[in-house]
Design an enzyme around this catalytic site. Structure first.
Site, PDB file in Angstrom:
ATOM      1  N   ARG A  51      23.213  15.498  -8.961  1.00  7.70           N
ATOM      2  CA  ARG A  51      23.426  13.989  -8.510  1.00  7.70           C
ATOM      3  C   ARG A  51      23.440  13.164 -10.012  1.00  7.70           C
ATOM      4  O   ARG A  51      22.436  13.516 -10.826  1.00  7.70           O
ATOM      5  CB  ARG A  51      22.001  13.863  -7.829  1.00  7.70           C
ATOM      6  CG  ARG A  51      21.941  14.488  -6.559  1.00  7.70           C
ATOM      7  CD  ARG A  51      22.967  14.058  -5.266  1.00  7.70           C
ATOM      8  NE  ARG A  51      22.479  12.925  -5.187  1.00  7.70           N
ATOM      9  CZ  ARG A  51      21.654  12.436  -3.996  1.00  7.70           C
ATOM     10  NH1 ARG A  51      20.967  13.553  -3.321  1.00  7.70           N
ATOM     11  NH2 ARG A  51      21.353  11.239  -3.651  1.00  7.70           N
ATOM     12  N   PRO A  96       0.808  -1.327  -0.058  1.00 10.26           N
ATOM     13  CA  PRO A  96       0.080   0.119   0.148  1.00 10.26           C
ATOM     14  C   PRO A  96       0.935   1.245   0.005  1.00 10.26           C
ATOM     15  O   PRO A  96       1.928   1.270   0.861  1.00 10.26           O
ATOM     16  CB  PRO A  96      -0.869  -0.208   1.072  1.00 10.26           C
ATOM     17  CG  PRO A  96      -0.879  -1.615   1.652  1.00 10.26           C
ATOM     18  CD  PRO A  96       0.444  -2.100   1.035  1.00 10.26           C
ATOM     19  N   GLU A  97       0.461   2.157  -0.790  1.00  9.36           N
ATOM     20  CA  GLU A  97       1.271   3.326  -1.190  1.00  9.36           C
ATOM     21  C   GLU A  97       0.548   4.610  -0.415  1.00  9.36           C
ATOM     22  O   GLU A  97      -0.573   4.467   0.054  1.00  9.36           O
ATOM     23  CB  GLU A  97       1.595   3.628  -2.400  1.00  9.36           C
ATOM     24  CG  GLU A  97       2.608   2.376  -2.973  1.00  9.36           C
ATOM     25  CD  GLU A  97       3.243   2.824  -4.370  1.00  9.36           C
ATOM     26  OE1 GLU A  97       3.251   4.012  -4.796  1.00  9.36           O
ATOM     27  OE2 GLU A  97       3.918   1.874  -5.015  1.00  9.36           O
ATOM     28  N   HIS A 124      -5.668 -13.222  11.191  1.00  4.62           N
ATOM     29  CA  HIS A 124      -4.483 -12.394  10.995  1.00  4.62           C
ATOM     30  C   HIS A 124      -4.999 -10.937  11.360  1.00  4.62           C
ATOM     31  O   HIS A 124      -4.328 -10.006  11.080  1.00  4.62           O
ATOM     32  CB  HIS A 124      -4.180 -12.332   9.583  1.00  4.62           C
ATOM     33  CG  HIS A 124      -3.881 -13.610   8.951  1.00  4.62           C
ATOM     34  ND1 HIS A 124      -2.692 -14.229   9.281  1.00  4.62           N
ATOM     35  CD2 HIS A 124      -4.496 -14.403   7.973  1.00  4.62           C
ATOM     36  CE1 HIS A 124      -2.504 -15.159   8.557  1.00  4.62           C
ATOM     37  NE2 HIS A 124      -3.480 -15.507   7.806  1.00  4.62           N
ATOM     38  N   ARG A 161       0.946 -11.136   6.170  1.00  4.25           N
ATOM     39  CA  ARG A 161       2.264 -11.193   6.004  1.00  4.25           C
ATOM     40  C   ARG A 161       2.962 -10.651   7.035  1.00  4.25           C
ATOM     41  O   ARG A 161       4.244 -10.942   7.070  1.00  4.25           O
ATOM     42  CB  ARG A 161       2.734 -10.830   4.558  1.00  4.25           C
ATOM     43  CG  ARG A 161       2.124 -11.560   3.730  1.00  4.25           C
ATOM     44  CD  ARG A 161       2.326 -10.916   2.305  1.00  4.25           C
ATOM     45  NE  ARG A 161       3.803 -11.201   1.776  1.00  4.25           N
ATOM     46  CZ  ARG A 161       4.425 -10.750   0.922  1.00  4.25           C
ATOM     47  NH1 ARG A 161       3.758  -9.760  -0.147  1.00  4.25           N
ATOM     48  NH2 ARG A 161       5.581 -11.012   0.542  1.00  4.25           N
TER      49      ARG A 161
END
Length: 271
Positions: free
Chosen positions: A151, A2-3, A90, A108
């Site tokens: 950079r 998930p972002e 879970h 997980r």
């Protein structure tokens, strides 16, 4: 994983039912997830009233009237379930109000929960080193120009660096770079100012569209109400290796590996 949009969607979904409510019961069903649960977590929040919810980067925040904030990270597969019909093995962390039950489910166990003094959030180690929020006013082309100056590292990898911009992840960096017409493997220091001026609104646009769509449901992610986000139907490059560019320019989406992660882009329209 998930972002930012998935976490924002989660926080907004929780806020509808949790904000302003008193936590009448809290429970930890195992000693740890990715990290150990704080030893005083249950005692500290039982009886507390939730004063607000928020997000910092990919972390969710549940503020209480005891000047303590529950910080949660969804890891790879975590999600909050609101009033689940049946328990799940879970469901590792439980919050209950007078009317609702909230279960943090993470098969997980890469997620985790911490408890932080609210007035110390900005100096909490994970937050203290972070760059600006991508949806905030501090993310500007000038900020990226300063961060990228000199950079040689690829622009995509620097955008994933939380010290440069907080909360950006693989999906949305790939999509934003496509919309801005920037090759993901271009040296960050070589990205022109006009390109950076396209990139900042592209980042905001792709994040806001995903939030509106409820996020991108990949593998295990779902919103707290159990519905799936559908931003994945809008993907222009992510996961589309070998497919035609949606701009109709004759390009074919290519996949490369950067920093151990897959990157998708159009070699024809991203320069």
């Amino acid at each position: 994983m998930p972002e930012l949009p998935e976490v924002e969607t989660t926080v907004r979904g929780l806020a509808r039912f949790l904000e302003g409510q008193r936590i009448v019961r809290a429970a930890v069903n195992r000693p740890d997830m990715r990290r150990a649960f704080p030893v005083d977590l249950v005692q500290a929040i039982t009886g507390a009233r939730v004063t607000g919810l928020g997000r910092r980067a990919k972390y969710g925040l549940i503020h209480t009237d005891r000047a303590r904030t529950i910080v949660f990270h969804l890891g790879m597969s975590g999600r909050w379930r609101i009033d689940p019909d049946t328990p799940d093995r879970h469901d590792h962390f439980i919050l209950e109000t007078a009317d609702h039950r909230f279960a943090l489910c993470d098969p997980r166990r890469f997620g985790w929960v911490d408890l932080v003094d609210t007035d110390a959030l900005d100096t909490w180690p994970a937050f203290a080193i972070m760059g600006p929020e991508p949806l905030g006013a501090d993310l500007t082309p000038e900020h990226l120009h300063r961060a990228f100056r000199g950079r040689k590292q690829a622009v995509k990898l620097l955008l994933l660096d939380q010290r440069v911009v907080a909360g950006l992840g693989n999906i949305y960096v790939c999509e934003a770079l496509f919309r801005a017409g920037i090759r993901p493997d271009r040296s960050a220091g070589a990205v022109s100012r006009p390109a950076l001026a396209r990139l900042v609104p592209a980042i905001r646009e792709v994040l806001l569209q995903s939030i509106e769509d409820g996020g991108s449901s990949l593998r295990d992610y779902a919103r707290p109400d159990g519905e799936l986000g559908y931003f994945a139907t809008r993907f222009e490059v992510y996961g589309r290796e070998g497919e035609a560019c949606k701009r109709g320019d004759g390009g074919t989406i290519k996949r490369i590996v950067q920093g151990g992660r897959s990157t998708w882009y159009c070699p024809k329209c991203q320069r």
